[in-house]
Design a protein around this motif. Structure first.
Motif, PDB file in Angstrom:
ATOM      1  N   GLU A 192       1.875  20.840  -0.774  1.00  6.83           N
ATOM      2  CA  GLU A 192       2.319  19.922   0.285  1.00  6.83           C
ATOM      3  C   GLU A 192       1.851  18.512  -0.071  1.00  6.83           C
ATOM      4  O   GLU A 192       0.831  18.316  -0.726  1.00  6.83           O
ATOM      5  N   ALA A 193       2.646  17.533   0.365  1.00  6.65           N
ATOM      6  CA  ALA A 193       2.275  16.121   0.160  1.00  6.65           C
ATOM      7  C   ALA A 193       2.649  15.324   1.408  1.00  6.65           C
ATOM      8  O   ALA A 193       3.629  15.648   2.101  1.00  6.65           O
ATOM      9  N   ILE A 194       1.860  14.316   1.681  1.00  3.87           N
ATOM     10  CA  ILE A 194       2.136  13.382   2.782  1.00  3.87           C
ATOM     11  C   ILE A 194       2.009  11.966   2.210  1.00  3.87           C
ATOM     12  O   ILE A 194       1.030  11.666   1.511  1.00  3.87           O
ATOM     13  N   TYR A 195       3.002  11.148   2.470  1.00  8.79           N
ATOM     14  CA  TYR A 195       2.946   9.783   1.944  1.00  8.79           C
ATOM     15  C   TYR A 195       3.447   8.791   2.991  1.00  8.79           C
ATOM     16  O   TYR A 195       4.146   9.143   3.943  1.00  8.79           O
ATOM     17  N   ARG A 196       3.081   7.562   2.757  1.00 12.72           N
ATOM     18  CA  ARG A 196       3.591   6.435   3.563  1.00 12.72           C
ATOM     19  C   ARG A 196       3.576   5.195   2.692  1.00 12.72           C
ATOM     20  O   ARG A 196       2.555   4.880   2.078  1.00 12.72           O
ATOM     21  N   VAL A 197       4.709   4.534   2.622  1.00 14.47           N
ATOM     22  CA  VAL A 197       4.812   3.266   1.890  1.00 14.47           C
ATOM     23  C   VAL A 197       4.761   2.141   2.916  1.00 14.47           C
ATOM     24  O   VAL A 197       5.608   2.060   3.812  1.00 14.47           O
ATOM     25  N   VAL A 230      -3.053   0.497  -3.846  1.00 12.13           N
ATOM     26  CA  VAL A 230      -2.374  -0.754  -3.502  1.00 12.13           C
ATOM     27  C   VAL A 230      -1.688  -1.282  -4.757  1.00 12.13           C
ATOM     28  O   VAL A 230      -2.353  -1.557  -5.772  1.00 12.13           O
ATOM     29  N   LEU A 231      -0.361  -1.406  -4.701  1.00  7.36           N
ATOM     30  CA  LEU A 231       0.416  -1.943  -5.815  1.00  7.36           C
ATOM     31  C   LEU A 231       0.431  -3.460  -5.693  1.00  7.36           C
ATOM     32  O   LEU A 231       0.828  -4.001  -4.660  1.00  7.36           O
ATOM     33  N   SER A 232       0.026  -4.144  -6.763  1.00  8.64           N
ATOM     34  CA  SER A 232      -0.099  -5.606  -6.663  1.00  8.64           C
ATOM     35  C   SER A 232       0.502  -6.341  -7.852  1.00  8.64           C
ATOM     36  O   SER A 232       0.264  -7.533  -8.005  1.00  8.64           O
ATOM     37  N   TYR A 233       1.258  -5.641  -8.704  1.00  6.83           N
ATOM     38  CA  TYR A 233       1.990  -6.337  -9.765  1.00  6.83           C
ATOM     39  C   TYR A 233       3.304  -6.818  -9.157  1.00  6.83           C
ATOM     40  O   TYR A 233       4.265  -6.061  -9.013  1.00  6.83           O
ATOM     41  N   LYS A 234       3.362  -8.100  -8.786  1.00  4.19           N
ATOM     42  CA  LYS A 234       4.423  -8.558  -7.886  1.00  4.19           C
ATOM     43  C   LYS A 234       5.810  -8.576  -8.527  1.00  4.19           C
ATOM     44  O   LYS A 234       6.813  -8.530  -7.821  1.00  4.19           O
ATOM     45  N   GLU A 235       5.871  -8.605  -9.886  1.00  3.56           N
ATOM     46  CA  GLU A 235       7.191  -8.579 -10.521  1.00  3.56           C
ATOM     47  C   GLU A 235       7.897  -7.250 -10.300  1.00  3.56           C
ATOM     48  O   GLU A 235       9.106  -7.145 -10.498  1.00  3.56           O
ATOM     49  N   GLU A 252       0.829  -1.198   0.000  1.00  2.47           N
ATOM     50  CA  GLU A 252       0.000   0.000   0.000  1.00  2.47           C
ATOM     51  C   GLU A 252       0.869   1.257   0.000  1.00  2.47           C
ATOM     52  O   GLU A 252       1.846   1.348   0.742  1.00  2.47           O
ATOM     53  N   VAL A 253       0.499   2.202  -0.852  1.00  2.00           N
ATOM     54  CA  VAL A 253       1.140   3.518  -0.881  1.00  2.00           C
ATOM     55  C   VAL A 253       0.068   4.553  -0.545  1.00  2.00           C
ATOM     56  O   VAL A 253      -0.844   4.801  -1.347  1.00  2.00           O
ATOM     57  N   VAL A 254       0.143   5.124   0.661  1.00  4.31           N
ATOM     58  CA  VAL A 254      -0.767   6.191   1.068  1.00  4.31           C
ATOM     59  C   VAL A 254      -0.189   7.509   0.555  1.00  4.31           C
ATOM     60  O   VAL A 254       0.967   7.839   0.843  1.00  4.31           O
ATOM     61  N   TYR A 255      -0.989   8.249  -0.218  1.00  3.85           N
ATOM     62  CA  TYR A 255      -0.498   9.507  -0.790  1.00  3.85           C
ATOM     63  C   TYR A 255      -1.588  10.565  -0.655  1.00  3.85           C
ATOM     64  O   TYR A 255      -2.666  10.458  -1.257  1.00  3.85           O
ATOM     65  N   LEU A 256      -1.317  11.589   0.168  1.00  4.33           N
ATOM     66  CA  LEU A 256      -2.218  12.712   0.369  1.00  4.33           C
ATOM     67  C   LEU A 256      -1.551  13.966  -0.180  1.00  4.33           C
ATOM     68  O   LEU A 256      -0.330  14.136  -0.050  1.00  4.33           O
TER      69      LEU A 256
END
Length: 1236
Positions: A715-720, A692-697, A619-623
């Motif tokens: 402004e940006a806020i993210y969490r990987v 949600v990134l789900s391409y596993k390669e 999951e990549v949270v991007y605000l």
């Protein structure tokens, strides 16, 4: 004899015999039986062909080949590429000697020989220890970025400089012999500016002081160095900043001369011969022979002198000896000799004194010399000197006996002396190496082992011993000796111990120390960890941190992950260094914000883990506010992330890569349909592009870049998030074979030195080949050879090796069965299900390389015969699982998957239960589960009273069987690796208490106890000489009458304890519990070597309830129920089957429902008010009734108390516990199920 001296040399040797057949045959009375060939000069031998005598039943089936330049100082030729009667190799020699080992059983030794090869020329220089060659440069100094140095050398000295050059700024290159090994030292940096930064040292080779030729090649390009000795190569890189080597004035060969002092050397110089010495294409020896001015030759000659040292090899550790006579008139004894060996034990010398009433005995004990003077059977005195004398180096020993004194010295150490009470008078002879069997009744017995090793320069009473006379029978007597050869070999070169295992050796074999590697086995080949979280689930583990090794015995190390084990899926979670929210401001494409993610495992491990998984996601949270992901004018990315290969990715959600879009675009709910991302609307309010990134390669994310937060209000806020993967696509990867002629083929096995093969199969056919790979002569095969027999067969050139495991039940019962076969340079083994392991040790001499040359066949053979009919799944070879399903899609006669209820990854049977196919469904075999019931989910619990215990005595010793038949048992000792998996639940109010203890035949133990304060303690004593490891995962009082669940999982040094929270601890050692004796639940009687606190807990035992106890594959409580009366199970005291586990579930569910009612009441105050009023009214009525009842019986109660002593009787804990069970209506568990 016919010899042709052309470019290709061909020699045929035929000896006519008056017995009729042409060829060589020794007399049957000959003690020395060999055929020696003189090629007249040194030649390059490339092949040897042999046959038996013509027209005769005499032939040789195997022989030892020796070679020598001089006809002395022989060396055995060992070859791995034997392909039949014509043996292809490369050998420079003049003399060949053929020693028959095996021959015709119906005849005698007979031999015809052909030798093939080419003429060989070389330039040779002899260095006498005081000589050298100096190659002077045309200019003051030379600076090179590329160097090539090649030479061949031979020496009997273990130390000496071969090549040296240095520069004024600190550059240098040195090649030297050090204790029989070659060391290359090189530095490319200025030592004043960068001290030690550019230095590198490389060591290679072993036993190079054997007076035989060895080749050396040094190749350097910039910082990269390839260093080759004989056929072994090491690749290294130098450190520092510079790439060039600057050498001033000259390069020296044979020593390091002091400036201005020819013939004086700074370090020990080389003593021996060199040939074909080249430096960057320049033939140094040829220039010296032609007296060219750029070469200074100091005391160098151009013919190779041969020392006259003659060695003898003591071959047998039980029957080798050398008996040498003494002069009858001698009154003193002095013996000097040199020896080299790998063995730490052995007899070196024995001599009788004073008419055989006293004896001197020199032993090698733990690598030290011990000289013992035996005055009688009970009186003796010792001298012990030396250290690490079994290191394979030559060591010089001197013994002197004269008058009242005996002295002993080794190498350069000062002599140690021992005083005698009487004058020593040596008797008739001296024994070296061992005792003859004919003298065992006369007091000469090998005290430990006879000596195995090499010996030379034997001098007795100042007289050198001529080994040639001994060999001819003209001096002394001997047994199991080889003369004029030192047969020592370094079995640790190359190092056959895998995964950084430490190699040590004796004369006959090697040993691998796998401590701390995470691997086990004879060569540290097998990982001690499970390959995936899914595999941990199948072993009955619950959620927690675990070490997994996705490539098994492959090159990658294990890694720690979190396994989230749920009912429907098993998630593998890998964390990285930044999982918190990150706020970004002021970034642009010119000065972007960059965050790199370092995961708890390497990218190679992650690649293997992801490839093994069914699906992965991150999951990549991007605000954002006023911060775009893409330029709205031309679509240029303003932010992106890098995948595991370092490639830029610009999609922010989903499993379809390559499209510049976000999750809202995939869901068609973006706030502005003109854009593919919410952030691209460029609103001043906070927007969300979480995906949600789900391409596993492409996973995991290794870096993120944010480049559009430099505008006002931007402004940006993210969490990987962590990487989450589920499933194991190889665990149930299966193929069905329904034609006997069908098979799957894969590339040839890469398994020269070691291979492990594991698979599951089910079939109704009586036989069939699982796997086969062929070579010209070598092969490997695993098959079901009979309905109840699995066979593992292979040949590496020493003849076929067959291992068989026979089951007492048929294996073609349409159920899954597990097979694991392994072969390495030390041993071979075969395991089938839980049947006893079969193994065979590899011969100490012979071929070790498995030479294959064809493709791998699965489910059939190249001949299309004996094909397998049935299913094969989870086929893994050296840690790599073959994709059978994919290959089956394109192969006729084979289909992907396997029919049946038990052929899927769906968990039908829980908690280690085994799925058993039935004609109309399935049942669960719960034999190795701590649970019962139809699906192995029903807990099995027992209540213990004071003095109660359950003890399991494991079969003696661990049932690893050599290749003979023995039936298995449901309870057997644990396999030999440092892994324990323990799980159980308990309920008690007693302290201290013994929950579980395991002890071994080697005075090791582990114990789980409750201390006096009720805290849980885990004790491990794996080393008798050290203090135990003690772990206290929680200081809370667990003896509180509540049910507690404990899970302990140890792998090597790492131990994970799950009690409320998952904790990791480290033991002081990764030793295993060797040959487990017994496991006990409850009371334990006193044992030697057990610590006091554990003894106290053991004496108190356990009072309370134990539930669902699992120790590795054992379920002790169930075994106690089912095996009462068995000699392996001992039950003491009163044990009652209970339902304390179900009781805990009921209590938990009641409290949970009460909590839900409370929350519901907050939304309906009227209902709560009515309930409260009713409860108050009922309570008042109850109080009134109880008050009247107590008043009526007050006088009667007082009279009863007066007739009894005033003493407070507290109920016993076990009675209080029993009452609590009765209060909740305890019932025995039903045992009416398919399997328990």
């Amino acid at each position: 004899v016919r010899i042709k001296h052309v470019r290709f040399l061909f020699l045929t040797l035929v000896i006519q015999s008056h017995f009729g057949g042409g060829g060589w045959a020794p007399e049957r009375t000959d003690r020395l039986r060999w055929l020696q060939v003189d090629l007249r000069e040194r030649v390059e031998v490339t092949a040897v062909a042999t046959q038996g005598r013509f027209g005769s039943p005499d032939w040789v089936t195997s022989y030892m080949l020796l070679y020598s330049d001089t006809g002395r100082a022989w060396k055995q030729f060992r070859q791995e590429d034997n392909i039949g009667v014509t043996n292809i190799f490369f050998l420079l020699t003049r003399f060949l000697r053929f020693l028959p080992v095996d021959w015709s059983p119906g005849g005698w030794m007979g031999l015809r020989v052909e030798v093939y090869g080419c003429a060989y020329k070389s330039d040779v220089a002899d260095f006498n220890g005081r000589s050298s060659l100096l190659y002077r440069f045309n200019q003051k100094s030379t600076s090179t970025v590329k160097d090539v140095i090649s030479l061949r050398f031979k020496s009997q000295r273990g130390d000496g400089v071969l090549v040296h050059g240095e520069g004024q700024r600190g550059d240098y290159i040195t090649l030297e012999l050090h204790k029989g090994r070659l060391a290359l030292h090189i530095n490319l940096d200025d030592v004043k500016m960068h001290p030690s930064s550019g230095h590198v040292s490389v060591f290679l080779g072993s036993l190079l002081d054997d007076q035989h030729w060895h080749s050396v090649l040094i190749e350097r390009f910039n910082k990269q160095i390839n260093f080759t000795v004989d056929r072994l190569t090491k690749h290294v890189r130098t450190g520092g900043l510079d790439d060039s080597l600057e050498v001033d004035y000259e390069l020296s060969f044979g020593g390091i001369p002091l400036p201005g002092k020819p013939g004086t050397f700074l370090r020990k110089n080389f003593h021996g011969c060199m040939e074909n010495l080249y430096y960057n294409g320049v033939n140094i020896i040829d220039l010296a022979k032609r007296r060219k001015p750029q070469i200074y030759s100091g005391n160098v000659t151009f013919t190779c002198s041969e020392p006259q040292l003659v060695s003898a090899t003591f071959l047998s550790s039980s029957s080798s000896f050398l008996s040498l006579p003494l002069d009858a008139a001698t009154e003193t004894l002095s013996v000097t000799f040199q020896f080299r060996t790998w063995n730490r034990e052995g007899m070196l010398l024995s001599a009788w004194l004073r008419r055989e009433s006293e004896r001197l005995l020199l032993l090698l004990v733990h690598g030290q010399l011990r000289l013992t003077h035996h005055r009688s059977a009970l009186q003796s005195s010792d001298i012990v000197i030396g250290q690490a004398l079994s290191d394979g180096q030559w060591h010089t020993v001197s013994i002197s006996v004269g008058g009242f004194q005996v002295s002993l010295s080794v190498d350069d150490e000062p002599p140690s002396t021992m005083q005698l009470k009487d004058i020593a008078q040596p008797e008739r002879s001296v024994l070296i190496g061992g005792c003859p069997s004919v003298l065992t009744n006369q007091g000469c017995r090998n005290p430990t082992l006879a000596y195995q090793g090499c010996m030379r320069s034997v001098i007795i009473n100042n007289q050198p011993i001529n080994f040639n006379l001994v060999q001819q029978g003209l001096l002394g007597n001997y047994s199991k000796l080889q003369f004029d050869i030192c047969g020592i070999r370094d079995r640790c070169l190359p190092n056959y111990c895998e995964h950084d295992g430490e190699c040590s050796q004796s004369w006959n074999t090697l040993f691998c120390d796998c401590s701390g590697t995470g691997y086990t086995g004879a060569t540290c080949h097998n990982s001690i960890f499970e390959p995936s979280c899914e595999a941990h689930r199948l072993t009955g583990s619950a959620s927690g941190f675990f070490s997994i090794d996705p490539d098994g015995s492959g090159p990658l190390k294990s890694t720690v992950v979190y396994c989230n084990i749920t009912d429907d899926k098993v998630w593998t979670v890998v964390n990285h260094n930044s999982t918190e929210m990150v706020r970004v401001q002021g970034s642009s494409l010119q000065k972007p914000h960059v965050m790199k993610f370092n995961y708890s495992t390497s990218l190679e491990q992650l690649r293997t883990l992801v490839g093994r998984s069914e699906q992965c996601q991150q999951e990549v949270v991007y605000l954002c506010r006023k911060s775009r992901l893409f330029n709205t004018w031309d679509g240029t990315p303003l932010s992106w992330w890098l995948d595991r290969a370092g490639e830029r990715r610009t999609y922010w959600g989903g499993f379809l890569p390559g499209v510049q879009q976000c999750a809202c675009s995939l869901d068609e709910n973006c706030i502005d349909m003109n854009h593919f991302c919410n952030c691209d609307a460029d609103h001043s309010s906070w927007e969300n592009d979480t995906g949600v990134l789900s391409y596993k390669e492409h996973l995991p994310v290794t870096e993120i870049l944010v480049g559009d937060t430099n505008r006002s209000g931007s402004e940006a806020i993210y969490r990987v998030g962590s990487l989450h993967c589920y499933g194991d696509r190889f665990l149930w990867n299966a193929a069905s074979f329904y034609q006997e002629s069908s098979y799957l083929h894969f590339p040839m096995l890469q398994a020269e030195l070691s291979i492990d093969i594991s698979l599951y199969f089910k079939t109704t056919a009586p036989s069939g080949v699982f796997l086969e790979n062929l070579g010209a002569k070598d092969f490997i095969r695993v098959e079901l050879s009979a309905p109840s027999v699995v066979t593992f067969t292979f040949d590496v050139g020493n003849g076929p090796v067959v291992l068989m495991v026979k089951s007492h039940l048929p294996l073609n019962d349409k159920q899954w069965h597990y097979v694991r076969a392994e072969r390495n340079v030390k041993e071979a083994s075969l395991q089938v299900d839980q049947l006893p392991l079969r193994f065979l040790e590899a011969p100490s001499e012979g071929h070790t390389h498995l030479q294959l040359n064809s493709q791998l066949f699965i489910g059939g053979t190249a001949s299309r015969q004996r094909g397998f009919l049935g299913c094969i799944r989870s086929l893994s070879i050296n840690g790599m699982t073959l994709d059978l399903e994919e290959r089956a899609k394109m192969t006729p006669g084979v289909s992907s998957g396997c029919p049946g209820h038990c052929s899927s990854q769906n968990s039908l049977c829980h908690n280690r239960g085994k799925c058993i196919e039935k004609s109309s469904g399935y049942v669960c075999d719960c034999t190795h589960s701590a649970y019962g019931g139809p699906n192995c989910k029903k807990e099995v619990s027992m209540s213990f009273e004071s003095g109660s215990s359950v003890t399991y005595t494991f079969q003696e010793p661990f049932s690893v069987m050599r290749n003979h038949s023995r039936q298995s048992s449901a309870i057997f000792a644990q396999s030999s690796n440092s892994r324990e998996s323990i799980a159980f639940s308990f309920l008690t109010t007693q302290t201290p208490a013994m929950l579980l203890t395991v002890n071994t035949y080697h005075q090791q133990y582990m114990a789980i106890i409750l201390a006096h304060n009720g805290s849980l303690q885990i004790w491990y004593r794996l080393n008798r000489e050290k203090e135990p490891d003690i772990f206290t995962p929680t200081s809370l009082n667990l003896a509180n009458g509540e049910l507690h669940r404990v899970q302990i999982h140890r792998e090597g040094r790492d131990m994970y304890i799950d009690k409320d929270t998952n904790l990791k601890y480290s033991l002081s050692t990764d030793k295993e519990l060797i040959t487990i004796r017994s496991l006990t639940l409850g009371k334990v009687t006193g044992r030697a070597g057990v610590d006091e606190e554990v003894l106290q807990a053991g004496s108190r035992g356990f009072i309370g309830c134990l539930s669902s106890v699992q120790f590795n594959h054992l379920a002790p409580l169930k075994a106690a129920i089912l095996n009462r009366g068995s000699s392996l199970v001992s039950v003491l005291g009163n044990l009652v089957e209970s339902n304390c586990g179900e009781l805990a579930d009921k209590s938990s569910s009641r409290s949970f429902r009460g909590k839900k009612l409370t929350n519901a009441a907050q939304s309906d105050s009227a209902v709560i008010g009515g309930l409260i009023a009713a409860v108050v009214l009922i309570t008042l009525c109850a109080v009134a009734v109880m008050t009247r009842f107590l008043y009526r019986h007050r006088n009667e109660r007082t009279q009863q108390m007066a007739s009894v002593k005033e003493k407070d009787h507290q109920p016993r804990p076990e009675l209080r516990y029993r009452a609590e069970l009765d209060l909740h209506g305890a019932m025995r568990d039903s045992r009416k199920e398919y399997f328990i």
